[in-house]
Motif scaffolding. Structure first.
Motif, short mmCIF file in Angstrom:
data_model
loop_
_atom_site.label_atom_id
_atom_site.label_comp_id
_atom_site.label_asym_id
_atom_site.label_seq_id
_atom_site.Cartn_x
_atom_site.Cartn_y
_atom_site.Cartn_z
N THR A 278 67.15 64.02 67.76
CA THR A 278 67.14 62.73 68.44
C THR A 278 68.18 61.80 67.83
O THR A 278 68.28 61.68 66.62
N GLU A 279 68.94 61.12 68.71
CA GLU A 279 69.94 60.17 68.27
C GLU A 279 69.36 58.76 68.31
O GLU A 279 68.56 58.43 69.19
N LEU A 280 69.76 57.94 67.35
CA LEU A 280 69.39 56.53 67.30
C LEU A 280 70.59 55.73 67.77
O LEU A 280 71.64 55.74 67.13
N LEU A 281 70.45 55.06 68.91
CA LEU A 281 71.52 54.24 69.46
C LEU A 281 71.42 52.83 68.89
O LEU A 281 70.38 52.17 69.02
N LEU A 282 72.48 52.38 68.23
CA LEU A 282 72.55 50.99 67.77
C LEU A 282 73.07 50.19 68.95
O LEU A 282 74.26 50.03 69.16
N GLU A 283 72.14 49.74 69.76
CA GLU A 283 72.42 49.12 71.06
C GLU A 283 72.76 47.64 70.91
O GLU A 283 71.99 46.88 70.33
N PRO A 284 73.91 47.22 71.43
CA PRO A 284 74.24 45.80 71.38
C PRO A 284 73.17 44.97 72.11
O PRO A 284 72.67 45.37 73.16
#
Length: 128
Positions: free
Chosen positions: A52-58
């Protein structure tokens, strides 16, 4: 069906990237410019690079900031990460200057701790 990406909203992607990689130890999976200074920036665990990827979402939507501020004000973790040895990880992170709001605490069949990610979120660590 499986979860392949989950997001955490951040006001400053670079600051979050620094903390999540240099302190927590995640690795960059994707770092793609998507316009106006934003990036498609995902991280993975070095022990599970295809996981699973962790998206550092703006934090682009106004509701995201309200949501994150409310969770933080109430002391609620935004998400949870599993660790193999919570006592060792707690000490490692303390030595790096990470602030915890909860030290490792037994909670039934698990032990949990809560840290401040310096980006406006509390993150819960768990050891089964």
């Amino acid at each position: 069906m499986r979860i392949n990406i989950t997001s955490i909203y951040v006001a400053d992607q670079q600051k979050a990237l620094d903390f999540y990689t240099r302190v927590l130890g995640f690795e960059v999976k994707h770092d793609i410019p998507v316009g106006e200074g934003a990036r498609w920036l995902t991280l993975v665990s070095p022990s599970d690079p295809e996981g699973t990827e962790l998206l550092l979402e703006p934090m682009g939507h106004p509701a995201a900031a309200v949501f994150c501020e409310a969770l933080y004000a109430d002391g609620l973790p935004f998400t949870q990460f599993e660790v193999a040895d919570i006592a060792a990880e707690y000490q490692r992170l303390l030595d790096l200057g990470v602030r915890f709001t909860m030290e490792p605490t037994a909670a039934g069949p698990v032990t949990v701790a809560v840290l401040d990610d310096t980006c406006g979120h509390y993150i819960q660590l768990i050891q089964a």
